[in-house]
Design a protein around this motif. Structure first.
Motif, PDB file in Angstrom:
ATOM      1  N   ARG A 307       0.839  -1.203   0.000  1.00  0.00           N
ATOM      2  CA  ARG A 307       0.000   0.000   0.000  1.00  0.00           C
ATOM      3  C   ARG A 307       0.875   1.255   0.000  1.00  0.00           C
ATOM      4  O   ARG A 307       0.606   2.221  -0.690  1.00  0.00           O
ATOM      5  N   GLU A 308       1.952   1.188   0.764  1.00  0.00           N
ATOM      6  CA  GLU A 308       2.814   2.361   0.841  1.00  0.00           C
ATOM      7  C   GLU A 308       3.449   2.669  -0.516  1.00  0.00           C
ATOM      8  O   GLU A 308       3.448   3.814  -0.967  1.00  0.00           O
ATOM      9  N   GLU A 309       3.950   1.617  -1.176  1.00  0.00           N
ATOM     10  CA  GLU A 309       4.570   1.856  -2.480  1.00  0.00           C
ATOM     11  C   GLU A 309       3.516   2.345  -3.473  1.00  0.00           C
ATOM     12  O   GLU A 309       3.770   3.230  -4.282  1.00  0.00           O
ATOM     13  N   ARG A 312       3.028   5.925  -2.782  1.00  0.00           N
ATOM     14  CA  ARG A 312       4.196   6.770  -3.062  1.00  0.00           C
ATOM     15  C   ARG A 312       4.509   6.836  -4.541  1.00  0.00           C
ATOM     16  O   ARG A 312       5.028   7.826  -5.036  1.00  0.00           O
ATOM     17  N   PRO A 717       1.678   7.929   3.721  1.00  0.00           N
ATOM     18  CA  PRO A 717       1.480   6.924   2.668  1.00  0.00           C
ATOM     19  C   PRO A 717       0.876   5.637   3.234  1.00  0.00           C
ATOM     20  O   PRO A 717       1.371   4.544   3.002  1.00  0.00           O
ATOM     21  N   ASN A 718      -0.186   5.739   3.994  1.00  0.00           N
ATOM     22  CA  ASN A 718      -0.813   4.564   4.612  1.00  0.00           C
ATOM     23  C   ASN A 718      -2.229   4.946   5.013  1.00  0.00           C
ATOM     24  O   ASN A 718      -2.571   6.122   5.074  1.00  0.00           O
TER      25      ASN A 718
ATOM     26  N   LYS B  37       6.074  -2.466   9.049  1.00  0.00           N
ATOM     27  CA  LYS B  37       6.391  -1.103   8.599  1.00  0.00           C
ATOM     28  C   LYS B  37       7.848  -0.741   8.798  1.00  0.00           C
ATOM     29  O   LYS B  37       8.335   0.201   8.186  1.00  0.00           O
TER      30      LYS B  37
END
Lengths: 814, 272
Positions: A307-309, A312, A717-718, B37
């Motif tokens: 999800r973060e990538e 971003r 970013p989440n 994370k």
């Protein structure tokens, strides 16, 4: 008009939808002037069960991530820039290559011969792998390939990139400063668009009242559920990619260009797709998978983002700063609008140029404004690239023009509804671009929404002393399709297969919106076969024809028409067969309920499957192709005027009722009414679903969603800090479907797509303004922003700081 | 190693022997996210979920005794307004069904809703060592710094005790209706003897009490003037920061708003 969803809790859809024909509103146009009227007898207008519903509910539908787990040989991961703006000094892959299982690390130097290493939907200005500079945190620098997913992640983290920092261009002001570093060879202004209609300055000078405001809208993420994932392989001749997108054929072209392959050597097959909202219009993992597959022939390569990538890497909705001035007479009649818009393009153009054009052409929405002066600028920064997202520039402008109507009503001491009524376009009036709208139903939508709003007895709960209640309204219009002279076409094939089932082939992507049912129901209607006899084959460049993108609210109108054209040709074949078989003229026969039936002689009955068999025996093709390619006219470069910039317009009106805690700034949406003129609801439940989803997204944009960028660094970013609405934040969305046939749409349909989001955000903002007595100018209106509206002296970023670029900063059109 | 003891003594022995090398695991709602994370990779886990009575919540002589594994869903059913309301604002239903009170205390985030509520009712935290035995410390001594606590590396949190007869109030300001991270949250408690506790989350590096404001109320009672004076005092005592969630100005002002709101609520309500 019909209350389609009254009383249904969002987003749970009703267990049973009525199959009764919707009640039409009083025809606005004299029926004798409408070219034709169709009365569907079959599935069109019914909430038929979704073709892909069962497998999605059961979990057997294969999304990108499912393919990933099922059949991967090698895994790939992208090394992304940790700098917002920097020169790449050195990429050291030695450590990464020492990680057990890592097979290779590829950089821009490893691009195959003939590859352009460039992507981008309109301007191809975005390196697939960075060459010498990175322009945002998330720019791809290298790709790592390994035998296991664990190894590929370790390998990715072991790639050392040495950067030389360059000054970060964090926002418009940085970008337009005189000594700003140039992010692209032509400078930091990506492009612009202007509209010159009448003489706005003169009209403003003569106006009785002038109201000005600056609106600041946020960067928004698409936040679709189904994160980018897929597989690809190269067999020496053909590169096959199973990756979700929104426009398989364009993805094939862009991938082929970027990798230097002939277009025939690429095949895109779109797996089941969970949401897109414009976020899949740019290429995502296609080129990376392609590159790695080319390097490892015969192997299946898998890739997926976290999800973060995903957040971003991907483009976002344009943050905009909109300086808006309107003039009006004492009685509320609008005289002029003068508008300057700066939009944050981020690092690369993406679909930015088109977004800017759409913003300009929708800058006064459904309002009659005789004199309009608009300058829109796209400004490059070191933020994420910004591009397509549901609403596409029109939603930011709706926030502005709906907000201006509230302010003007307050200034004039006029009732808001009356002010809207006075200024909304009627059939035959012009919109911003000078295009005359033959059937403009803005007022009908507004009245239908108001009727629904007032129809319910007030059972509002009593308020605490620190609470205020308010309601607000928006009325919007939206031109569907690419418009502006851009070639825009859909193609479809309809045929009976060997088993006698009806197959519909479309290049359009189904990502949840209901394209399959739309295409299938139209084909079944036209051929008179039961809907259960229809299969839809979609978005596979090896099997389907180009049908344009699933975006711009265009698939119902464009692909719907293409399917209808193909199906009606096939219908003629079937009738011809029936005529030969029965010995009558084909015109004496009709197709419905799976049978060919005599129009004048009820005894003439042949089942369609018999006819298909007979046709096959008589060597009929039993296949037909439809192409729908209407023309639009380019907007004039100097004036932005066009007689037909968009093929047709959609109208909608939303009403929100909110309770604001004036001490904490918390906002709760109590009631929400969405009213849309969709021309004809091919599948009313799908239409209502789109309305509910769009309204929910719009409420999110109004109240909470925001990508927070800080000097080029994304702070959230989440989904812990990128706040999306939950069940608790969205009331029952009361949907009202208005149906006024569009003369050019299939069965009169226009579409639904983007307008639900566009209309929702300004309605919520208007309600907040009505509750607290101060009209919002900055989105999202989270608790702090609402509190700052009431306590401007405490604002974190003084509002004045946002006004540093005054209107007329125009450096482009001089 | 993944230890899964079936008895408390066994768990304490492993923790006593391995100290910070072993990471106690309850619901995992914080630690799993941290592992996903960040680069943090605990060497060993000590899964406590198979201990007997791990999730018990019992009434004992005028106290509620919460076992370490009491989940937020369980706490949400307690007739103790601040704690129950705070518990029900933690995460979504899935998080509440598995997240534990000991986990909330162990993570010791300044945004820990459960910690704020416990702070407002003078809860006591039981920390147990394999050989040194059990020690009980008041919660305001438990938090020692940003994500730092009085828990020693060889101890486990075994329970929490709180009185049953306090009146409490709770409010959390967030950006949405559920799965909601606090921008500011506050829990206030009042003992039958007239003691006042005003606890805030997200306005300092640790969950904090505004002691000067408490003194004002304890001295002058819940009069309008005292409430206003306490609110003013609160705004001076808290030390919020600007971050991507909210500004310091906003947080500070909200501390005052919540002081007024919750003190008035304590004044009106007789139960809770």
């Amino acid at each position: 008009m019909r209350n389609a969803e009254d009383g249904i809790r969002t987003p749970a859809l009703p267990a049973k939808r009525t199959a009764t024909a919707p009640v039409r509103t009083k025809p606005l146009i004299d029926p004798s002037t409408t070219p034709y009227k169709e009365s569907p007898k079959g599935p069109v207008g019914r909430s038929e069960k979704r073709i892909d519903g069962t497998e999605k509910v059961l979990g057997t539908a294969l999304y990108g991530a499912d393919l990933f787990y099922n059949r991967a040989d090698y895994f790939a991961q992208v090394v992304r820039s940790e700098k917002a703006h920097a020169r790449i000094v050195k990429i050291d892959t030695a450590d990464a290559l020492r990680v057990p299982g890592v097979l290779a690390v590829y950089t821009a130097k490893d691009m195959p011969p003939g590859a352009t290493n460039r992507q981008g939907l309109i301007h191809r200005d975005h390196p697939v792998l960075a060459e010498d500079k990175v322009l945002y945190r998330g720019d791809a620098v290298a790709i790592v390939v390994a035998q296991t997913e664990r190894a590929v992640v370790r390998g990715r983290d072991a790639v050392r990139v040495e950067y030389e920092d360059l000054p970060v261009v964090a926002d418009f002001d940085d970008a337009l400063a005189e000594d700003a570093p140039k992010l692209h060879p032509d400078g930091n202004i990506m492009g612009g668009k202007r509209i010159r209609k009448g003489d706005a300055d003169a009209a403003l000078a003569e106006s009785d009242v002038i109201v000005s405001e600056t609106f600041v809208t946020q960067t928004v993420d698409h936040a679709f559920l189904d994160i980018e994932a897929g597989i690809g392989q190269w067999d020496g001749h053909l590169l096959t990619l199973h990756v979700s997108g929104q426009w398989a054929h364009e993805e094939r072209r862009l991938t082929a260009l970027a990798l230097g392959l002939p277009m025939e050597a690429v095949r895109i097959i779109t797996p089941a797709t969970g949401g897109a909202f414009g976020g899949r219009e740019d290429l995502s993992i296609q080129v990376y998978l392609g590159l790695v597959a080319l390097k490892h022939p015969g192997k299946t390569i898998a890739m997926r983002y976290s999800r973060e990538e995903s957040m971003r890497a991907r483009h976002k909705r344009h943050a905009m700063r909109i300086h808006y001035t309107v003039g009006a007479k004492k009685d509320g009649t609008l005289t002029a609008a003068k508008i300057t818009v700066y939009s944050d393009e981020g690092a690369y153009a993406s679909t930015g140029p088109a977004v800017l054009r759409k913003a300009a052409s929708h800058s006064t929405g459904p309002l009659r404004v005789p004199n309009v002066y608009v300058d829109v600028y796209g400004v490059f920064t070191n933020n994420n690239p910004t591009g397509a997202m549901r609403g596409f520039g029109a939603c930011q402008m709706a926030i502005a023009y709906c907000g201006m109507m509230d302010r003007l009503a307050e200034r004039l001491g006029m009732d808001r509804v009356e002010l809207w009524r006075k200024n909304l376009i009627r059939s035959g009036d012009e919109v911003t671009t000078g295009q005359r709208i033959p059937i403009a139903t803005a007022i009908e939508c507004m009245d239908a929404a108001l009727k629904q709003f007032r129809s319910k007895k007030k059972d509002d709960r009593p308020l605490a002393p620190h609470e205020k209640r308010g309601w607000g309204m928006s009325v919007i219009c939206f031109g569907l399709g690419y418009g502006d002279g851009f070639p825009d076409a859909s193609r479809a094939i309809v045929k009976f297969n060997a088993a006698g089932r009806l197959e519909v082939y479309t290049g359009g992507v189904e990502y949840g919106q209901g394209l399959l049912n739309m295409a299938g129901q139209i084909a079944a209607e036209e051929l008179g076969v039961p809907f259960s006899q229809v299969d839809v084959i979609w978005a596979d460049t090896g099997r389907t024809l180009e049908s344009g993108s699933s975006s711009a609210t265009r698939q119902t109108y464009f692909t719907g028409n293409a399917v209808k054209i193909a199906a009606s040709e096939l219908r003629e074949q079937v009738l011809d067969i029936a005529g030969k078989l029965l010995g009558v003229h084909p015109h004496e026969l009709d197709l419905h309920d799976g049978k060919a039936v005599g129009r004048y002689n009820a005894k003439l009955v042949v089942p369609i499957d018999k006819l298909v068999e007979e046709g096959r025996r008589r060597k009929y093709s039993l296949e037909a192709t439809g192409i729908f390619k209407p023309r639009t006219v380019c907007e004039n470069y100097d004036t932005g005027q066009s007689p037909r910039s968009f093929i047709t317009y959609l109208f909608a009106s939303h009403i929100a009722q909110v309770v604001v805690d004036i001490e904490t700034g918390e906002v709760r949406v109590e009631r929400f009414i969405a009213c849309h003129d969709v021309g004809k609801a091919i599948n009313p439940q799908s239409v209502a679903g789109q309305m509910i989803g769009g309204a929910t997204q719009g409420i999110g944009m109004a109240l909470m969603e925001e990508v927070i960028m800080d000097d080029g660094v994304m702070r959230n970013p989440n989904f812990t800090d990128y706040i999306l609405p939950t069940f608790r934040d969205v009331p029952t969305i009361e949907t009202v479907i208005v149906e006024n046939d569009d003369p050019g749409g299939p069965y009169g349909a226009r579409g639904i797509g983007e307008p639900p989001l566009i209309a929702a955000t300004p309605a919520v903002l208007s309600a907040i303004g009505n509750a607290i007595g101060v009209c919002p100018h900055t989105t999202p209106c989270n608790p702090q922003r609402v509190w700052e509206l009431l306590h401007p002296e405490e604002a974190q970023v003084p509002y004045a700081a946002r006004l540093s670029l005054a209107p007329g900063h125009a450096m482009m059109f001089k | 190693m993944f230890f899964q003891p079936r008895h408390v003594d066994e768990a304490l022995e492993i923790r006593g022997r391995m100290g910070s090398d072993v990471t106690p695991l309850g619901g995992g709602t914080d630690i799993v996210v941290t592992i996903n994370k960040t680069s943090m990779r605990p060497k060993h886990f000590l899964d406590l979920t198979h201990l007997p009575d791990y999730t018990h919540v019992v009434r004992d002589n005028g106290n509620w005794v919460l076992s370490a594994g009491a989940t937020f869903s369980q706490l949400g059913k307690l007739p103790m307004k601040a704690l129950a309301a705070a518990a029900m604002t933690v995460g979504g239903a899935a998080i509440r069904n598995t997240g534990t009170i000991a986990g909330n205390l162990g993570t010791a985030s300044p945004a820990g809703d459960g910690c704020v509520a416990l702070m407002a009712i003078d809860a006591e935290v039981e920390l147990t060592h394999a050989t040194r035995g059990r020690r009980t410390i008041p919660i305001h001594e438990y938090f020692t710094g940003f994500r730092r606590t009085a828990l020693l590396a060889d101890e486990l949190i075994t329970g929490v005790r709180l009185r049953t007869d306090w009146r409490t109030a709770w409010y959390k300001i967030g950006k949405r209706g559920s799965i909601n991270i606090s921008l500011v949250c506050a829990a206030f408690g009042m003992s039958p003897e007239g003691g006042v506790r005003m606890a805030y989350g997200c306005v300092a590096p640790i969950v904090m009490r505004t002691r000067l404001a408490e003194e004002i109320i304890e001295k002058d009672g819940l009069t309008d003037a005292a409430i206003e004076a306490a609110a003013q005092s609160v705004m001076k005592e808290v030390a919020p920061i600007d971050d991507h969630r909210a500004s310091a100005n906003y947080r500070r002002a909200m501390c005052g708003v919540l002081a007024r709101r919750l003190l008035r609520e304590l004044r009106i309500k007789n139960t809770g």
